[in-house]
Design a protein around this motif. Structure first.
Motif, short mmCIF file in Angstrom:
data_model
loop_
_atom_site.label_atom_id
_atom_site.label_comp_id
_atom_site.label_asym_id
_atom_site.label_seq_id
_atom_site.Cartn_x
_atom_site.Cartn_y
_atom_site.Cartn_z
N VAL A 110 0.25 148.02 137.84
CA VAL A 110 1.70 148.17 137.87
C VAL A 110 2.15 148.66 139.25
CG1 VAL A 110 3.67 149.39 136.88
CG2 VAL A 110 1.84 148.56 135.40
N LEU A 111 1.44 149.63 139.80
CA LEU A 111 1.79 150.16 141.12
C LEU A 111 1.71 149.08 142.20
CD1 LEU A 111 0.05 153.66 141.27
CD2 LEU A 111 2.50 153.19 141.48
N ALA A 112 0.68 148.24 142.13
CA ALA A 112 0.51 147.21 143.15
C ALA A 112 1.68 146.23 143.18
CB ALA A 112 -0.79 146.45 142.90
N SER A 113 2.27 146.00 142.02
CA SER A 113 3.38 145.04 141.91
C SER A 113 4.75 145.70 142.03
CB SER A 113 3.28 144.29 140.58
OG SER A 113 2.02 143.70 140.42
N SER A 114 4.77 147.01 142.15
CA SER A 114 6.05 147.73 142.06
C SER A 114 6.98 147.57 143.26
CB SER A 114 5.80 149.22 141.80
OG SER A 114 5.10 149.80 142.89
N PRO A 115 6.50 147.44 144.52
CA PRO A 115 7.45 147.39 145.64
C PRO A 115 8.51 146.30 145.50
CG PRO A 115 5.24 147.77 146.48
CD PRO A 115 5.10 147.49 145.02
N ARG A 160 2.35 136.83 136.91
CA ARG A 160 1.72 135.62 137.46
C ARG A 160 0.38 136.01 138.09
NH1 ARG A 160 4.70 130.70 139.28
NH2 ARG A 160 3.12 130.68 140.93
N LYS A 161 -0.65 135.24 137.80
CA LYS A 161 -1.98 135.59 138.27
C LYS A 161 -2.08 135.57 139.80
CE LYS A 161 -4.20 133.89 134.06
NZ LYS A 161 -2.94 133.44 133.40
N ASP A 162 -1.41 134.60 140.44
CA ASP A 162 -1.49 134.55 141.89
C ASP A 162 -0.77 135.72 142.54
OD1 ASP A 162 0.95 133.59 140.98
OD2 ASP A 162 1.11 132.00 142.48
N ARG A 163 0.40 136.07 142.01
CA ARG A 163 1.16 137.18 142.59
C ARG A 163 0.46 138.51 142.31
NH1 ARG A 163 2.54 136.39 146.45
NH2 ARG A 163 3.73 138.35 146.44
N LEU A 164 -0.10 138.67 141.13
CA LEU A 164 -0.81 139.91 140.81
C LEU A 164 -1.98 140.10 141.76
CD1 LEU A 164 -1.38 142.38 139.02
CD2 LEU A 164 -2.68 140.87 137.50
N TYR A 165 -2.75 139.04 142.00
CA TYR A 165 -3.88 139.17 142.90
C TYR A 165 -3.43 139.51 144.32
CZ TYR A 165 -7.59 138.12 146.12
OH TYR A 165 -8.48 138.22 147.15
N LYS A 166 -2.41 138.81 144.82
CA LYS A 166 -1.94 139.06 146.18
C LYS A 166 -1.42 140.49 146.32
CE LYS A 166 -2.89 135.21 148.27
NZ LYS A 166 -3.91 135.20 149.35
N ASN A 167 -0.77 140.99 145.30
CA ASN A 167 -0.28 142.38 145.35
C ASN A 167 -1.43 143.38 145.35
OD1 ASN A 167 2.50 141.80 145.45
ND2 ASN A 167 2.54 141.45 143.24
N ILE A 168 -2.46 143.11 144.54
CA ILE A 168 -3.63 143.98 144.54
C ILE A 168 -4.36 143.88 145.87
CG2 ILE A 168 -5.90 144.35 143.49
CD1 ILE A 168 -4.67 143.60 140.80
N GLU A 169 -4.41 142.69 146.45
CA GLU A 169 -5.06 142.50 147.75
C GLU A 169 -4.36 143.32 148.84
OE1 GLU A 169 -6.83 138.65 150.06
OE2 GLU A 169 -4.68 138.63 149.64
N LYS A 170 -3.04 143.36 148.79
CA LYS A 170 -2.29 144.19 149.75
C LYS A 170 -2.66 145.65 149.61
CE LYS A 170 1.82 141.22 150.01
NZ LYS A 170 3.29 141.13 149.67
N MET A 171 -2.80 146.11 148.37
CA MET A 171 -3.18 147.50 148.15
C MET A 171 -4.61 147.77 148.62
SD MET A 171 -0.49 148.93 146.97
CE MET A 171 -0.92 150.47 146.15
N GLN A 172 -5.48 146.78 148.49
CA GLN A 172 -6.84 146.94 149.00
C GLN A 172 -6.83 147.15 150.51
OE1 GLN A 172 -8.66 143.33 147.56
NE2 GLN A 172 -9.52 144.35 145.75
N SER A 220 -4.25 148.32 152.32
CA SER A 220 -3.53 149.53 152.73
C SER A 220 -4.15 150.82 152.20
CB SER A 220 -2.07 149.45 152.27
OG SER A 220 -1.98 149.39 150.86
N LYS A 221 -4.74 150.78 151.00
CA LYS A 221 -5.28 152.00 150.38
C LYS A 221 -6.80 152.04 150.33
CE LYS A 221 -1.05 153.23 149.46
NZ LYS A 221 -0.40 154.31 150.26
N GLY A 222 -7.44 150.92 150.62
CA GLY A 222 -8.89 150.87 150.57
C GLY A 222 -9.39 150.09 149.38
#
Length: 334
Positions: free
Chosen positions: A289-294, A94-106, A108-110
């Motif tokens: 894939v990593l961003a969505s893995s948790p 899902r585009k919204d969930r993928l973005y939110k997961n990548i945003e979380k990684m931004q 936490s990881k930069g």
């Protein structure tokens, strides 16, 4: 002798299959092979620009010699409706969930490690933030449904007033300086198999599909209404009078569909570092894939009794603007 379920689990474990053609096993010739750690390097890839499935289309399981040839429709039903899918996989598709997961990684990881996605807003919750950002950066913005495919419901706007608030959509900063091939916008489709999330195991098929918009790209922004200029989906462009089908499997760089190999040859001939490009594309795939893995790992531990019971095949797209601009990433189940 393996039972039906054992055969399925064996396939899911190794994700080994090859697309074959012919009426009898003796007449089979390799046309494509995908997701194969033990793939025959001499296999001839099926040109992905072929737009239909031939009548005599079969799948030969190559994971074990005791497994017989399956007719396509039987295998399609068995594989797609009997196999267990990874739970919570919409976190990636899902585009919204993928973005939110990548945003979380931004966070936490930069941001510098996850800077491959344009600025994105999920409507309607982010509308106020979208408006303030628009007045600083201006458009254009591309609007996409959160869970759709084949270019349906996608359009480009210049103002927040054009964005509906009653729909579940994402609004992304439009990449208006895309990589052009002979003046046409293009996107890339790669095919990825995720056989395990814990530990993470990802296979990416070495060949891919490049799709072109039927109308040459105009940098002026006067034709934002024209989907055949801005979108590369075959389901949209095939109706345009300028669309050229790629009907010869031996010609990889003619028409509005190319192979990935043909594109890389074209870029190398124009002085581009294709090794760097493919390295960055692989990084985008793995990081997505990593961003969505948790969430997926947590769901697998809760609902999947055996780690090798299921896997997902993904189609990763919109990965071609890695030379200059942020890349828009989409992932579909296939």
């Amino acid at each position: 002798m393996l039972t039906g379920n054992e055969k399925f689990l064996y396939l899911a474990k190794y994700c080994l299959f090859a697309v074959m053609r012919g009426n009898t096993p003796e007449s089979h010739t390799h046309q494509s092979a995908c997701f194969m750690p033990l793939i025959d390097e001499n296999a001839e890839p099926l040109h992905p620009s072929l737009n239909c499935v031939p009548d005599e289309f079969e799948l030969l399981v190559v994971a074990d010699s005791s497994l017989s040839t399956f007719r396509f429709f039987f295998f399609f039903f068995f594989f797609f409706f009997s196999r267990p899918a990874l739970p919570q996989s919409f976190e990636l598709t899902r585009k919204d969930r993928l973005y939110k997961n990548i945003e979380k990684m931004q966070h936490s990881k930069g941001v510098k490690h996850f800077d491959f996605i344009p600025q994105t807003f999920v409507m309607p919750m982010d509308f106020r933030e979208f408006c303030s950002t628009h007045y600083r950066l201006r458009g254009p913005w591309i609007v996409k449904p959160v869970a759709s495919s084949r270019g349906r419901g996608i359009y480009i706007v210049n103002s927040p007033d054009q964005v509906p608030l009653e729909d579940n959509i994402v609004v992304m900063k439009y990449v208006d300086n895309p990589l052009l091939i002979d003046g046409h916008k293009c996107d890339l489709r790669l095919y990825v198999a995720v056989t395990s999330y814990d530990p993470l195991m990802v296979y990416m098929y070495e060949e891919g599909l490049v799709r072109f918009a039927a109308v040459k790209y105009d940098m002026s922004g006067k034709h934002l209404w024209n989907p055949c200029m801005h979108l590369c989906n075959y389901s949209i462009n095939k109706y345009h009078s300028d669309y050229v089908k790629s009907e010869d499997p031996d010609v990889e760089d003619v028409g509005h569909k190319w192979t990935l190999s043909a594109l890389l040859r074209h870029l190398r001939a124009n002085g581009q570092d294709t090794s760097l490009l493919m390295t960055r594309i692989e990084e985008v795939v793995v990081k997505s894939v990593l961003a969505s893995s948790p969430a997926i790992v947590s769901a697998c531990r809760m609902f999947v009794p055996h780690a090798r019971n299921c896997f997902e095949r993904k189609q990763a797209g919109d990965l071609l603007n890695l030379f200059s601009a942020p890349v828009s990433t989409t992932v579909h189940r296939v």
